[in-house]
Scaffold this motif. Structure first.
Motif, PDB file in Angstrom:
ATOM      1  N   GLY A 159       0.830  -1.199   0.000  1.00 43.81           N
ATOM      2  CA  GLY A 159       0.000   0.000   0.000  1.00 43.81           C
ATOM      3  C   GLY A 159       0.862   1.245   0.000  1.00 43.81           C
ATOM      4  N   ASN A 160       0.253   2.369  -0.399  1.00 40.53           N
ATOM      5  CA  ASN A 160       0.958   3.660  -0.415  1.00 40.53           C
ATOM      6  C   ASN A 160       2.274   3.607  -1.190  1.00 40.53           C
ATOM      7  N   GLY A 161       2.294   2.824  -2.280  1.00 44.73           N
ATOM      8  CA  GLY A 161       3.462   2.789  -3.152  1.00 44.73           C
ATOM      9  C   GLY A 161       4.624   1.966  -2.636  1.00 44.73           C
ATOM     10  N   LYS A 162       4.394   1.118  -1.629  1.00 46.23           N
ATOM     11  CA  LYS A 162       5.465   0.302  -1.050  1.00 46.23           C
ATOM     12  C   LYS A 162       5.205  -1.180  -1.315  1.00 46.23           C
ATOM     13  N   SER A 169      20.171 -12.817  -4.811  1.00 46.08           N
ATOM     14  CA  SER A 169      21.243 -13.375  -3.994  1.00 46.08           C
ATOM     15  C   SER A 169      22.175 -12.267  -3.506  1.00 46.08           C
ATOM     16  N   GLY A 170      22.603 -12.400  -2.263  1.00 42.54           N
ATOM     17  CA  GLY A 170      23.480 -11.413  -1.664  1.00 42.54           C
ATOM     18  C   GLY A 170      22.748 -10.260  -1.015  1.00 42.54           C
ATOM     19  N   MET A 171      21.428 -10.223  -1.142  1.00 45.63           N
ATOM     20  CA  MET A 171      20.633  -9.151  -0.555  1.00 45.63           C
ATOM     21  C   MET A 171      19.635  -9.737   0.440  1.00 45.63           C
ATOM     22  N   ASN A 172      19.067  -8.880   1.270  1.00 41.96           N
ATOM     23  CA  ASN A 172      18.090  -9.296   2.259  1.00 41.96           C
ATOM     24  C   ASN A 172      16.673  -9.001   1.788  1.00 41.96           C
ATOM     25  N   ILE A 173      15.714  -9.699   2.335  1.00 44.78           N
ATOM     26  CA  ILE A 173      14.307  -9.374   2.123  1.00 44.78           C
ATOM     27  C   ILE A 173      14.064  -7.974   2.682  1.00 44.78           C
ATOM     28  N   GLN A 174      13.349  -7.132   1.921  1.00 45.79           N
ATOM     29  CA  GLN A 174      13.285  -5.715   2.279  1.00 45.79           C
ATOM     30  C   GLN A 174      12.022  -5.051   1.747  1.00 45.79           C
ATOM     31  N   VAL A 175      11.779  -3.845   2.252  1.00 49.65           N
ATOM     32  CA  VAL A 175      10.690  -2.995   1.780  1.00 49.65           C
ATOM     33  C   VAL A 175      11.263  -1.965   0.814  1.00 49.65           C
ATOM     34  N   ASN A 176      10.595  -1.782  -0.336  1.00 50.76           N
ATOM     35  CA  ASN A 176      11.055  -0.818  -1.329  1.00 50.76           C
ATOM     36  C   ASN A 176       9.869  -0.085  -1.943  1.00 50.76           C
ATOM     37  N   ASP A 177      10.156   1.012  -2.624  1.00 51.66           N
ATOM     38  CA  ASP A 177       9.136   1.746  -3.376  1.00 51.66           C
ATOM     39  C   ASP A 177       8.860   1.008  -4.684  1.00 51.66           C
ATOM     40  N   ILE A 178       7.591   0.909  -5.059  1.00 52.44           N
ATOM     41  CA  ILE A 178       7.288   0.261  -6.330  1.00 52.44           C
ATOM     42  C   ILE A 178       7.758   1.118  -7.503  1.00 52.44           C
ATOM     43  N   SER A 179       7.971   2.396  -7.267  1.00 50.75           N
ATOM     44  CA  SER A 179       8.426   3.271  -8.355  1.00 50.75           C
ATOM     45  C   SER A 179       9.782   2.832  -8.892  1.00 50.75           C
TER      46      SER A 179
END
Length: 411
Positions: A159-162, A169-179
């Motif tokens: 929601g709200n563009g998130k 690989s090499g990165m963590n599960i995360q919250v990002n902007d859909i933009s």
């Protein structure tokens, strides 16, 4: 298992630490707008609990059993070479687990991102890119990829563009902007499914353990009960164990065990023959502590599967490491079914000695001379077996008291 070189000899007492059962949701990761169904909000809550955990390519793709599973190597991505050391999720594996935990139904199954986009296999509403992001609600499954090539990535809308996603690989599960990914957005699906409170039973209780092989997850602690889930491809899954009890005695590859574990995320039982570690799992209570489940561990001591100090009695064991001492062969024997190891000396004489060392820090320090024994008659002897799950071990032998000592490499 890795070959590790000892650097410091210090005697330590080994213990396997308890593992917390349920991660907490990360700050800022939650349903961020109204309008989602209870099931969709629950799916978001599940995914948000894994923010910060490392991505694993192929994680979450055990056939028939959703959940965090052993990663695999993507030969097109050098960053993935360490992923087999992780029990986690890739992008679609995370979405699969989130919606399973919310509904009690394996909606996504172990299929790829592309396959689930082409044929979702569940009742849904589909949204196209031309409709924009205003139609989306928390829990919607967003697909991304190059135009004309189909989707290669998936995320859950917050929601709200998130969105919450398992990137690579090499990165963590995360919250990002859909933009950040909107140029490659190809559409979204909103599953039509009801929330199932059953899968939230005993939330936050229990500890994590890893499966091996192709177990059936059953309705009760016996092989005649109904099957709820079957791991069809043998990918190891990290499962939450609430408690254990004695049930029907089962046999696999020569190993015998009558202890079963209750898995609250699946409301199912699994024979401990299919859980890595000793016959009776360390630090897991009896189901008698949970009156609504019931059962005890009385009689568990009669098992022949892996437990510290028990006799090796299994098919499929192999020599993981070996060395020689004055013509004798010293071997570290290993069983991949239970992850137990023991020492054996052959071609010797009465008085020759054999034992194993075990280390929790890669061989820098160790607990010495486990299962120490000698040849009393004949030419051979072996130690009792010892849990080698998540540890390293080696076998050491001598050509009699006061003789030379030779040890195998660590495994």
């Amino acid at each position: 298992m890795r070959l590790l070189v000892a650097a410091l000899v210090t005697v330590v007492s080994l213990g396997l630490p308890a593992v917390t059962a349920a991660p907490a949701a990360a700050a800022g990761c939650a349903p961020l707008q109204s309008g989602a169904s209870p099931a969709a909000e629950a799916a978001v809550e599940v995914a948000c609990r894994y923010v910060g955990q490392q991505y694993a390519w192929g994680g979450g793709h055990a056939q028939g059993v959703p959940g965090p599973s052993q990663g695999q190597i993507d030969h097109t991505s050098p960053e993935s070479y360490a992923d087999p050391e992780l029990w986690s999720f890739d992008c679609i594996g995370l979405v699969r687990w989130a919606w399973y935990k919310a509904t009690g139904r394996d909606l996504i199954t172990e299929r790829t991102t592309q396959a689930t986009f082409e044929a979702p296999g569940y009742a849904h509403t589909k949204f196209h890119k031309s409709q924009g992001s205003g139609v989306l609600r928390p829990g919607d499954i967003m697909y991304f990829g190059r135009e004309g090539f189909g989707p290669t990535h998936v995320a859950l809308y917050l929601g709200n563009g998130k969105m919450v996603e398992a990137p690579q690989s090499g990165m963590n599960i995360q919250v990002n902007d859909i933009s950040a990914r909107w140029e490659r957005y190809q559409g979204a699906f909103r599953p039509h499914a009801d929330v199932t409170p059953m899968v939230w039973s005993w939330d936050g209780r229990g500890s994590f353990h890893k499966t091996w092989g192709q177990p059936n997850l059953r309705q009760n602690s016996n092989t005649g009960s109904g099957i709820n889930f079957t791991n069809g491809n043998g990918i190891s899954v990290k499962v939450r164990v609430l408690c254990q009890r004695v049930g029907e005695r089962a046999t696999v590859d020569g190993m015998v065990n009558n202890v079963w574990s209750f898995l609250p995320d699946y409301h199912s039982w699994i024979s401990n023959l299919f859980v890595q570690g000793p016959a009776v799992l360390k630090d897991v209570p009896s189901c008698g502590d949970f009156p609504e489940i019931g059962g005890t561990l009385a009689g568990a001591e009669n098992n022949t599967s892996c437990g510290d100090g028990t006799e090796p009695n299994s098919a499929g064991a192999w020599t993981a490491k070996s060395t020689t001492v004055f013509g004798r062969t010293v071997e570290l024997r290993y069983n991949g079914t239970t992850e137990c190891a023991w020492g054996r000396i052959t071609g010797g004489a009465p008085g020759d000695e054999i034992w194993v060392d075990r280390s929790a820090d890669g061989g820098r320090t160790w607990s010495p001379m486990l299962g120490f024994t000698t040849i009393t008659t004949g030419n051979d002897a072996y130690t009792t077996q010892w849990n080698d799950s998540g540890l390293v071990m080696r076998a050491c032998g001598t050509n009699g008291p006061g003789g030379a000592i030779e040890c195998t490499g660590w495994f």
